[in-house]
Design an enzyme around this catalytic site. Structure first.
Site, PDB file in Angstrom:
ATOM      1  N   LYS A   1       0.833  -1.201   0.000  1.00  0.00           N
ATOM      2  CA  LYS A   1       0.000   0.000   0.000  1.00  0.00           C
ATOM      3  C   LYS A   1       0.876   1.262   0.000  1.00  0.00           C
ATOM      4  O   LYS A   1       0.630   2.212  -0.745  1.00  0.00           O
ATOM      5  CB  LYS A   1      -0.887  -0.020   1.256  1.00  0.00           C
ATOM      6  CG  LYS A   1      -1.941   1.071   1.274  1.00  0.00           C
ATOM      7  CD  LYS A   1      -2.521   1.253   2.655  1.00  0.00           C
ATOM      8  CE  LYS A   1      -3.804   0.507   2.881  1.00  0.00           C
ATOM      9  NZ  LYS A   1      -4.398   0.757   4.205  1.00  0.00           N
TER      10      LYS A   1
ATOM     11  N   PHE B   1     -30.532  14.226   7.338  1.00  0.00           N
ATOM     12  CA  PHE B   1     -30.678  12.830   7.784  1.00  0.00           C
ATOM     13  C   PHE B   1     -32.140  12.449   8.013  1.00  0.00           C
ATOM     14  O   PHE B   1     -32.467  11.699   8.920  1.00  0.00           O
ATOM     15  CB  PHE B   1     -29.794  12.541   9.003  1.00  0.00           C
ATOM     16  CG  PHE B   1     -28.386  12.214   8.569  1.00  0.00           C
ATOM     17  CD1 PHE B   1     -27.609  13.175   7.954  1.00  0.00           C
ATOM     18  CD2 PHE B   1     -27.871  10.941   8.719  1.00  0.00           C
ATOM     19  CE1 PHE B   1     -26.343  12.881   7.484  1.00  0.00           C
ATOM     20  CE2 PHE B   1     -26.595  10.636   8.256  1.00  0.00           C
ATOM     21  CZ  PHE B   1     -25.840  11.616   7.642  1.00  0.00           C
ATOM     22  N   LEU B   2     -32.983  12.999   7.172  1.00  0.00           N
ATOM     23  CA  LEU B   2     -34.402  12.621   7.195  1.00  0.00           C
ATOM     24  C   LEU B   2     -34.806  12.043   5.841  1.00  0.00           C
ATOM     25  O   LEU B   2     -35.950  12.164   5.440  1.00  0.00           O
ATOM     26  CB  LEU B   2     -35.268  13.831   7.546  1.00  0.00           C
ATOM     27  CG  LEU B   2     -35.251  14.277   9.011  1.00  0.00           C
ATOM     28  CD1 LEU B   2     -36.156  15.486   9.221  1.00  0.00           C
ATOM     29  CD2 LEU B   2     -35.689  13.155   9.955  1.00  0.00           C
ATOM     30  N   HIS B   3     -33.853  11.451   5.140  1.00  0.00           N
ATOM     31  CA  HIS B   3     -34.190  10.814   3.864  1.00  0.00           C
ATOM     32  C   HIS B   3     -34.489   9.345   4.119  1.00  0.00           C
ATOM     33  O   HIS B   3     -33.601   8.582   4.504  1.00  0.00           O
ATOM     34  CB  HIS B   3     -33.030  10.938   2.869  1.00  0.00           C
ATOM     35  CG  HIS B   3     -32.687  12.354   2.570  1.00  0.00           C
ATOM     36  ND1 HIS B   3     -33.505  13.181   1.848  1.00  0.00           N
ATOM     37  CD2 HIS B   3     -31.632  13.109   2.935  1.00  0.00           C
ATOM     38  CE1 HIS B   3     -32.978  14.375   1.770  1.00  0.00           C
ATOM     39  NE2 HIS B   3     -31.831  14.368   2.431  1.00  0.00           N
TER      40      HIS B   3
ATOM     41  N   CYS C   1     -19.387   2.867   9.458  1.00  0.00           N
ATOM     42  CA  CYS C   1     -19.461   3.491  10.786  1.00  0.00           C
ATOM     43  C   CYS C   1     -20.753   3.198  11.546  1.00  0.00           C
ATOM     44  O   CYS C   1     -20.704   2.633  12.632  1.00  0.00           O
ATOM     45  CB  CYS C   1     -19.270   4.993  10.667  1.00  0.00           C
ATOM     46  SG  CYS C   1     -17.627   5.434  10.156  1.00  0.00           S
TER      47      CYS C   1
ATOM     48  N   LYS D   1     -23.749   4.116  -0.163  1.00  0.00           N
ATOM     49  CA  LYS D   1     -24.162   5.480  -0.484  1.00  0.00           C
ATOM     50  C   LYS D   1     -23.382   5.910  -1.717  1.00  0.00           C
ATOM     51  O   LYS D   1     -22.429   5.222  -2.113  1.00  0.00           O
ATOM     52  CB  LYS D   1     -23.921   6.432   0.691  1.00  0.00           C
ATOM     53  CG  LYS D   1     -22.449   6.562   1.076  1.00  0.00           C
ATOM     54  CD  LYS D   1     -22.291   7.422   2.281  1.00  0.00           C
ATOM     55  CE  LYS D   1     -21.747   8.761   1.939  1.00  0.00           C
ATOM     56  NZ  LYS D   1     -21.489   9.604   3.090  1.00  0.00           N
TER      57      LYS D   1
ATOM     58  N   ARG E   1     -19.327  -1.841   2.504  1.00  0.00           N
ATOM     59  CA  ARG E   1     -19.521  -2.395   3.846  1.00  0.00           C
ATOM     60  C   ARG E   1     -20.950  -2.161   4.363  1.00  0.00           C
ATOM     61  O   ARG E   1     -21.433  -1.032   4.350  1.00  0.00           O
ATOM     62  CB  ARG E   1     -18.490  -1.812   4.818  1.00  0.00           C
ATOM     63  CG  ARG E   1     -17.133  -2.493   4.665  1.00  0.00           C
ATOM     64  CD  ARG E   1     -16.074  -1.866   5.520  1.00  0.00           C
ATOM     65  NE  ARG E   1     -15.630  -0.576   4.997  1.00  0.00           N
ATOM     66  CZ  ARG E   1     -14.702   0.177   5.566  1.00  0.00           C
ATOM     67  NH1 ARG E   1     -14.137  -0.223   6.677  1.00  0.00           N
ATOM     68  NH2 ARG E   1     -14.345   1.323   5.023  1.00  0.00           N
TER      69      ARG E   1
END
Ligand code: UDX
Length: 453
Positions: free
Chosen positions: A35, A252-254, A263, A324, A331
Site C-alpha cells: 500500500k 438525515f431525514l431521507h 461506521c 451510499k 460495507r
C-alpha cells in the site's frame, strides 16, 4: 508542525492529506508495504472525491510522505495520530482495539522529546486512559500527553468535512495537548470553525453518541415512511414538515432501505456493548440496530411483491451497490442483504454501480455485473435503485422501457417523482408513499397485474 499518522486507511489518508494541505509536514505510516509503495506513486487505494489530487499535490510539495518506517517519523513528530481500524470484534460486536493498543506500544518505544498522541480512530470511552497507561508502562520517562480527536468524515464528502467541519471535538487532559492541537488545527481556528474542548472521555463518547443519534434519526424517518404507506401520506412532505422545525433539522431525514457503511452499523453495536459493560442501557440504540437489520431484509420482500410474489427465474436489475453514492465502499450496504434474499428466492441479478463493482465482485460470483444501467436493465422484471448515484437521476426511461421484460421501478432512494416514471409506462414504487401511481404496466402477466395493483 511535524505530524505522524499511524494507519493509512480511509481516516488516516484523508486526515494526512488535509493536514499537509494546512501546511504541516505529515508522514503517513502503514505496515502494508504494498500500500505504501502505491501511495508513494500517488495510487490511492480508495475512491474519495478530491483525495487523489490532494495527495498528489502535497506529495509533490514534499509536505506529505508515506513510509513503513515507524520509529523515525514518530520520534520527530510533535503530534502522533492513531488512525488505525477499530472493526467489530468477532463474536461480540465490541470495538476491536488490538491495533490501537499495538500502535500505542510501538509509539512508546519511538517517542523522543515532548509529543502529543491523539486517537482519531473511533474508540470506546476509556481507551485514551488505556493508551496513556500503555505508553507510561512501556516508557516510564516519556514526555507525552494523550488526547482524543474523533473524526466526523462522511465518505464521499470527507475532504469538505475535514476542511469545513461543523465542529472539531478535542478531548484533552493537559495543557500540552491543548496547545499542540490548537496548532494542528490553526487554519480552522482562523476560519472560525467551532472548536469544542472537552474532557478526553466526553470526546470519545461524543463520537459514538453522534453516530448513534444520526442512525436513530434515519431509522425514525424510515418507520414513519412505512406508516405513510399505510395511511396514504407522503414521507417527503412529512420529512419537510418536521425538518423545517429548527429543533429537529432537515438533515438525515431521507427515508431509504436502511443505513449501512463502515461506521453506523459498527458504532451503534459498539456503543450498546460499552453501555452494557457499564451497566447502563441504551435501548433506543438497541432498537435502532434491530429495526435497521430487519429493514434491509424487508426491502427484498417489497421487490418480490412488486413483481407478483415470485421472482424464481426472473431477472432483477439493481442500480447501485455501494452503501451510499461517491464511494466504492460496500460495507454493510443494504444491497448485500437485498441481493442475498432475492437470490435465495430464485432471482437472477443484473447489477451496475459506477464505482462499487470491483468491491462487489469480491462478494458475489453469481451476480451479472453490467457496464451501465441500460445493460443491467435488459430483460429485467423490475429495476431497483438502491444507491442515489447522480447518474441514476436522469435515466432515459424511454430506452429502459424497451429493454425491460416488465416496466416496474422500485426507487428505494426516492430520487424520482411518480409522474416522471409512470408517464413512461412504468409502475413506480418508492419509499413512504401510499402505493404505485400511474397507469398499470402493459406487458405484465395477469397475476403480476394483480400483485402490483
Ligand atoms: C458517517 C457519519 O456521517 C460521519 O460523521 C462518521 O464519522 C462516519 O459515519 P458515512 O458512513 O460516510 O458517515 O455516511 P453517512 O452519509 O452518514 O450515511 C450513512 C448511511 O445512512 C448511508 O447508508 C446512507 O445512505 C444512510 N442515510 C443517511 C439515510 O438512509 N438517510 C439519510 O437521511 C442519511
Amino acid at each position: 508542525m511535524k505530524i505522524a499518522i499511524i494507519g493509512s486507511g480511509y481516516v488516516g489518508l484523508v486526515s494526512g492529506a488535509c493536514l499537509a494541505d494546512f501546511g504541516h509536514t505529515v508522514t503517513c505510516i502503514d505496515k502494508d508495504a504494498f500500500k505504501i509503495s502505491a501511495l508513494k506513486r500517488g495510487d490511492i487505494p480508495i475512491f474519495e472525491p478530491g483525495l487523489e489530487s490532494l495527495i498528489v499535490r502535497n506529495l509533490q510539495d514534499e509536505r506529505l510522505t508515506f513510509t513503513t518506517d515507524f520509529a523515525g517519523p514518530v520520534g520527530e513528530a510533535d503530534a502522533v495520530f492513531i488512525a488505525v481500524g477499530t472493526p467489530s470484534r468477532r463474536g461480540d460486536g465490541h470495538a476491536d482495539l488490538c491495533h490501537v493498543y499495538e500502535a500505542a506500544r510501538e509509539i512508546a518505544h519511538a517517542l523522543r522529546g515532548s509529543t502529543v498522541v491523539i486517537t482519531k480512530s473511533t474508540v470506546p470511552v476509556g481507551t485514551g486512559d488505556e493508551v496513556e497507561r500503555i505508553i507510561r508502562e512501556e516508557c516510564p520517562h516519556a514526555d507525552f500527553a494523550v488526547a482524543s480527536n474523533p473524526e466526523f468524515l462522511r465518505e464521499g464528502a470527507a475532504i469538505q468535512d475535514f476542511k469545513h467541519p461543523d465542529r472539531i471535538v478535542i478531548g484533552v487532559e493537559s495543557d500540552l495537548a491543548r496547545q499542540v492541537l490548537m496548532q494542528v488545527y490553526r487554519p480552522l481556528f482562523l476560519n472560525k470553525s467551532p472548536v469544542l474542548f472537552t474532557s478526553r472521555r466526553s470526546a470519545e463518547l461524543i463520537k459514538y453518541a453522534a453516530n448513534a443519534f444520526l442512525a436513530m434519526k434515519i431509522t425514525f424517518i424510515n418507520e414513519i415512511a412505512d406508516l405513510c404507506e399505510k395511511v396514504n401520506a407522503d414521507i417527503q412532505e412529512v420529512a419537510l414538515g418536521i425538518g423545517s422545525d429548527n429543533r429537529i433539522g432537515s438533515k438525515f431525514l431521507h427515508a431509504g432501505p436502511g443505513f449501512g457503511g463502515s461506521c453506523f452499523p459498527k458504532d451503534t453495536v459498539a456503543l450498546i456493548k460499552s453501555a452494557q459493560d457499564y451497566g447502563s442501557s441504551v435501548r433506543l440504540v438497541e432498537t435502532t440496530v434491530a429495526i435497521n437489520d430487519a429493514r434491509k431484509r424487508a426491502m427484498a420482500r417489497r421487490i418480490i411483491e412488486a413483481v407478483g410474489g415470485n421472482v424464481r427465474g426472473k431477472t432483477i436489475a439493481i442500480f447501485g451497490l455501494t452503501f451510499k453514492p461517491n464511494t466504492d465502499d460496500m460495507r454493510e450496504a443494504p444491497s448485500i442483504s437485498i441481493i442475498q434474499a432475492l437470490q435465495d428466492a430464485g432471482a437472477h441479478i443484473q447489477a451496475y454501480d459506477p464505482k462499487g463493482m470491483e468491491q462487489a465482485r469480491m462478494l458475489w460470483s453469481d451476480v451479472a455485473f453490467r457496464s451501465n444501467p441500460y445493460d443491467a436493465a435488459e430483460n429485467a422484471s423490475a429495476i431497483c435503485i438502491l444507491t442515489e448515484w447522480e447518474q441514476f437521476r436522469a435515466l432515459d426511461f424511454k430506452r429502459l422501457a424497451k429493454l425491460v421484460a416488465t416496466p416496474i421501478m422500485l426507487d428505494f432512494r426516492n430520487i424520482y417523482s411518480a409522474d416522471e416514471v409512470t408517464s413512461h409506462g412504468f409502475a413506480y414504487f418508492r419509499i413512504g408513499a401510499a402505493s404505485r401511481t400511474g397507469p398499470a404496466p402493459t406487458n405484465v402477466s395477469p397475476s403480476e397485474q394483480e400483485a402490483v395493483a
